[in-house]
Design a protein around this motif. Sequence first.
Motif, short mmCIF file in Angstrom:
data_model
loop_
_atom_site.label_atom_id
_atom_site.label_comp_id
_atom_site.label_asym_id
_atom_site.label_seq_id
_atom_site.Cartn_x
_atom_site.Cartn_y
_atom_site.Cartn_z
N THR A 82 -2.97 12.17 -0.18
CA THR A 82 -1.55 12.44 -0.06
C THR A 82 -0.72 11.17 -0.14
N GLN A 83 -1.15 10.13 0.56
CA GLN A 83 -0.35 8.92 0.68
C GLN A 83 -0.80 7.80 -0.26
N SER A 84 -1.68 8.13 -1.20
CA SER A 84 -2.27 7.09 -2.04
C SER A 84 -1.25 6.44 -2.97
N ALA A 85 -0.46 7.22 -3.67
CA ALA A 85 0.50 6.64 -4.62
C ALA A 85 1.56 5.82 -3.89
N GLY A 86 2.01 6.31 -2.73
CA GLY A 86 2.99 5.58 -1.96
C GLY A 86 2.44 4.28 -1.41
N THR A 87 1.21 4.32 -0.87
CA THR A 87 0.58 3.10 -0.36
C THR A 87 0.39 2.09 -1.48
N ALA A 88 0.01 2.57 -2.66
CA ALA A 88 -0.20 1.68 -3.80
C ALA A 88 1.08 0.93 -4.16
N GLU A 89 2.21 1.62 -4.19
CA GLU A 89 3.47 0.95 -4.51
C GLU A 89 3.84 -0.07 -3.43
N LEU A 90 3.59 0.24 -2.18
CA LEU A 90 3.90 -0.69 -1.10
C LEU A 90 3.05 -1.96 -1.20
N LEU A 91 1.78 -1.80 -1.55
CA LEU A 91 0.92 -2.97 -1.74
C LEU A 91 1.41 -3.82 -2.92
N ALA A 92 1.83 -3.15 -3.98
CA ALA A 92 2.37 -3.89 -5.12
C ALA A 92 3.62 -4.68 -4.72
N ASP A 93 4.46 -4.08 -3.87
CA ASP A 93 5.63 -4.80 -3.37
C ASP A 93 5.22 -6.04 -2.58
N LEU A 94 4.20 -5.90 -1.73
CA LEU A 94 3.76 -7.02 -0.90
C LEU A 94 3.19 -8.15 -1.76
N VAL A 95 2.38 -7.80 -2.76
CA VAL A 95 1.80 -8.83 -3.62
C VAL A 95 2.89 -9.55 -4.40
#
Length: 415
Positions: free
Chosen positions: A380-393
Motif C-alpha cells: 500500500t505505502q510502497s510508491a509513497g515511501t519510494a518518492e520520500l526516499l528519492a526526496d531525501l537522496v
Amino acid sequence: MRVAIAGAGVIGVSAAHALMRDGHEVSVFDPGGVAAGASQGNAGAFAFTDIIPLATPGILRQAPGWLFDPLGPLTIRPGYALQILPWLARFARASMPDRYAAALAAQAALMHHSSDALERLLPAVAGEPLLRREGQMQLYDTAAQLRASRPGWEARAEHGLRFQTLDGAEAIAEIQPGLDPRFGHGVFTPDWINVTDPRQWVDHIAADFTRNGGRITRQAVQAIRPEGQGAALMLDGHWQSFDRVIVAAGAHSNALLRPLGLSLPLETERGYNTTLPARAFDLRTHLTFSAHGFVVTRIGDGVRVGGAVELGGLKLAPNMKRADALLAKAKSFLPGLDATGGTQWMGFRPSMPDSLPVIGAAPAHPGVLLAFGHGHLGLTQSAGTAELLADLVAARPPRIDLAPYSPGRFLKGRR
C-alpha cells in the motif's frame, strides 16, 4: 549519486525505480532475489482506507482473550512471550488516546501521499493492466460489531475517504453474492485497489528498473559501514562504497543496523494464507472479515484466504494450523467455496509498535537511510515511501512531514 539498496521486496524495488527515474545509479542486493519474502504472499491490496493503527484505545481490554487463543486473530507464540514484552510495552503506550490520534493523522497523511504516488507510478511502468479497481467490503456478523466500528469509519470520513454502509444480506449480495446470510451488515469502500498478483507487480517494476539500467543482484549484504556522508556495503567479503545506502530489508533490517549501534523495536506480524486454484469461488470484490482477522481476495485466477497476526519472531517454526483455521472459516462464510487444492504460505510482515513505518536517515549516520516497518501495508505505502526516499537522496523538501516516521522517535532524545 551511486545508491545501494539492501532488500528487493516491494519497498526496495519501488525505491530503486523512483531513484532511477531521478537519474541515480542504483544497485539492489537481496540474497533471495525479487519479492522473495512478504512481498510475494500478501493479499495484493492497496489498502489506502486502512488508516486506523493496530494500537487503538481499548485494544488492551480485548487483547488478553485473543493472545491466549493459538488460532485467534492476534496471538503470541508461548515460546516468544518474554522476548516480546518490551515491544508490547511500547504498543501499549501507542494505544493511549493522544499517541493514537497522532499515529492516525500520520498514517492518513502517508496513505494520501501513497495513493497519489501510485497514480504517478502507473504510467511510468505501464502498470494499469496489473490492477483491479473492484473495491473492498468489510463484513460484520452483528449490528453490534458494525456499531463498534463506527468511530473508525467516522475517522476515515474526516480524512476524505469514501465508503457506503450496507444494511441487509440483499444489499451485500448485490456486490458479492454467495455469502452466508449471517452477514447482514457491511461497509463498501469503492476506491480500494488490488493488484492481480503481488509477486507479478514487484517483478513488473523490477523488470522496468533493470531495462533502464538498474542492477538487482542475488547477494547478501553482510555489513554496513558509514563513510563520511555516504556508506559502504560488505558483499562477498569485500567493501563497496556508495553515496547513499538504503536499508529496506523488512523484518531482517535490524540485523544490519546493530553493528551501527542501532536497535529499533522491529517485530514481525507473521501472516498465514492459503491460495486456492482457479474457479474456487466467484469473488467479485476484496472481502474483509473484520472480527475474524482475515481477508479473501483474488490472486491471478485463484483465491487467497489469509491474514491474522501471530507475534513469534523470525526463528520459530510456522504453525500452519493457523492457515487451516482461516480456510475453514472462509468455507463456512462462503458456502460455495471449493477449499481443495490450495497452497499454504507464511511470511514475516515487519511491524513497529505504533503501526507507522521507519522512513529517514539513521541517527548519526546520514549516508544510511531506513525504510521498513510497514506491517501489513508495505504494498500500500510502497510508491509513497519510494518518492520520500528519492526526496531525501536529492536533498529536496519531502512531500509530507517525515517527523512521525523518524527512526529517532524510538531513541531517547532523538527525533
